[in-house]
Write a protein that holds these residues in place. Sequence first.
Motif, PDB file in Angstrom:
ATOM      1  N   ALA A 163     -18.189  -3.203   9.824  1.00 39.54           N
ATOM      2  CA  ALA A 163     -18.243  -3.467   8.390  1.00 39.54           C
ATOM      3  C   ALA A 163     -18.327  -2.199   7.549  1.00 39.54           C
ATOM      4  O   ALA A 163     -18.293  -2.259   6.318  1.00 39.54           O
ATOM      5  N   THR A 164     -18.434  -1.044   8.191  1.00 39.04           N
ATOM      6  CA  THR A 164     -18.561   0.203   7.443  1.00 39.04           C
ATOM      7  C   THR A 164     -17.273   0.521   6.704  1.00 39.04           C
ATOM      8  O   THR A 164     -16.183   0.479   7.280  1.00 39.04           O
ATOM      9  N   LYS A 165     -17.381   0.851   5.417  1.00 43.30           N
ATOM     10  CA  LYS A 165     -16.217   1.235   4.628  1.00 43.30           C
ATOM     11  C   LYS A 165     -16.078   2.745   4.675  1.00 43.30           C
ATOM     12  O   LYS A 165     -17.004   3.478   4.348  1.00 43.30           O
ATOM     13  N   VAL A 166     -14.912   3.200   5.098  1.00 45.93           N
ATOM     14  CA  VAL A 166     -14.660   4.631   5.237  1.00 45.93           C
ATOM     15  C   VAL A 166     -13.603   5.051   4.224  1.00 45.93           C
ATOM     16  O   VAL A 166     -12.451   4.623   4.300  1.00 45.93           O
ATOM     17  N   THR A 167     -14.003   5.884   3.267  1.00 42.47           N
ATOM     18  CA  THR A 167     -13.083   6.441   2.288  1.00 42.47           C
ATOM     19  C   THR A 167     -13.036   7.947   2.478  1.00 42.47           C
ATOM     20  O   THR A 167     -14.075   8.607   2.393  1.00 42.47           O
ATOM     21  N   PRO A 168     -11.873   8.524   2.741  1.00 43.45           N
ATOM     22  CA  PRO A 168     -11.802   9.978   2.957  1.00 43.45           C
ATOM     23  C   PRO A 168     -12.338  10.748   1.762  1.00 43.45           C
ATOM     24  O   PRO A 168     -12.163  10.352   0.605  1.00 43.45           O
ATOM     25  N   ARG A 169     -12.966  11.851   2.046  1.00 45.29           N
ATOM     26  CA  ARG A 169     -13.494  12.698   0.972  1.00 45.29           C
ATOM     27  C   ARG A 169     -12.357  13.302   0.158  1.00 45.29           C
ATOM     28  O   ARG A 169     -12.465  13.444  -1.060  1.00 45.29           O
ATOM     29  N   PHE A 170     -11.267  13.660   0.826  1.00 42.03           N
ATOM     30  CA  PHE A 170     -10.097  14.216   0.154  1.00 42.03           C
ATOM     31  C   PHE A 170      -8.976  13.178   0.259  1.00 42.03           C
ATOM     32  O   PHE A 170      -8.384  13.001   1.317  1.00 42.03           O
ATOM     33  N   ARG A 171      -8.687  12.510  -0.834  1.00 39.40           N
ATOM     34  CA  ARG A 171      -7.767  11.377  -0.791  1.00 39.40           C
ATOM     35  C   ARG A 171      -6.327  11.836  -1.030  1.00 39.40           C
ATOM     36  O   ARG A 171      -6.070  12.751  -1.806  1.00 39.40           O
ATOM     37  N   THR A 172      -5.415  11.173  -0.360  1.00 38.07           N
ATOM     38  CA  THR A 172      -4.007  11.524  -0.419  1.00 38.07           C
ATOM     39  C   THR A 172      -3.208  10.372  -1.022  1.00 38.07           C
ATOM     40  O   THR A 172      -3.690   9.226  -1.059  1.00 38.07           O
ATOM     41  N   PRO A 173      -1.991  10.637  -1.509  1.00 40.20           N
ATOM     42  CA  PRO A 173      -1.232   9.579  -2.189  1.00 40.20           C
ATOM     43  C   PRO A 173      -1.055   8.312  -1.364  1.00 40.20           C
ATOM     44  O   PRO A 173      -1.296   7.202  -1.870  1.00 40.20           O
TER      45      PRO A 173
END
Length: 401
Positions: free
Chosen positions: A377-387
């Motif tokens: 259930a962990t949501k992982v959003t990259p620290r450096f987001r790409t298009p």
Amino acid sequence: MSDGGRYVGVAERRARLALRQRLAPAARAGSPEEVAGTLVALHGSDPATVHLAVGARLADAAGTVAETERALYRDRSLVRMHGMRHTVFVFPTDLTAVVHASTGITVAGRERASLLKDMAKAGAPDAVWLKDVEESTLAALARRGQATATELALDEPRLREQFVYAAGKSYEGVHTVSTRLLRVLGVEGKVVRGRPLGSWTSSQFRWAVAPPHPELDVAEAQSALLGRWLAVCGPATEDDLKWWTGWKVTDVRRALAAIGARAVRLDEGTGYVVAGDVEPVAGPDSPWAALLPALDPTAMGWRERDWYLAPELRPSLFDYSGNVGPTVWWDGRVVGGWAQRPDGEIVWRLLDTDGVGREAEAAIAAEAERLRGWVGATKVTPRFRTPLEKELAALPGPSGA
């Protein structure tokens, strides 16, 4: 080193990558220590990357989070610290002395000088004052075991003092002594990042006193580090080596000579492998798929990446600073990207369909399910987001190519 040498083509380089980067199923590892020991360094700028990079390479990924946290915070067999290019990495603990001597000392000198210069321009106290604050902070940290900057400031209030950085410039800002000092102490190898305040995706870390390590000769440490990296990432060009280490080209050449590196011919020009690694390498028995995280050490391992990542894919997969986002791999090359939706589903898209048929799509889908299975259930959003990552993360509906 020798001139010329055997030609190593793209197919063989991808075969080496599959096995030595622990990406083909038959080459997967049994523990986080084995993964980090093989790859030399795991990017640690984004905390989630460490766990995701480990999980992608474990034979049994179910216990990725618990096992990686055990290695980092209980056994301390892995350490998060500054390394090459002034970047935070996770290293095997027995490599910390090599990393510090080969890459940290030079950067540390610049960082302390920069801090003192900025403080002097702002009319802040001098080096004697800063040294006293440093010693008091390290003593407080030793007493506490691990602590945040806020907690340390309870013991050493001078850490809260602020000074104006770059006064009058467009990038003027206010710096707290704790922020800059702890950064310098980290580069100097005196403190390391400890357990985060939140989950394994949190970037709010406690600090801990660095494990003791011997002081090594700089040239010997550089040879040791380059030899370790080249054994898993060779062949590589001088430009690759200079970029990955952050060293001067003279340091790279001296280290190559010291380890007796052998020259080979690549499409990009001359590459190097460690002595005894010149013979052809056969790849895995069957093609393989992998979903690697943003800043993964394989995707970021070489400066010259055309042999595994087509140039036309870069605008979608990299941010403006050159940080790679989550990537989809098929049999040794990047073919697309992936993201996680708010509901936890892993979504992916192919950007390069050449030679990618139903077998590949089924294998990629299986890897996506494998990833979701242990992330939970962990949501992982990259620290450096790409298009592409941002676009995929916002998509409704089912995943797929």
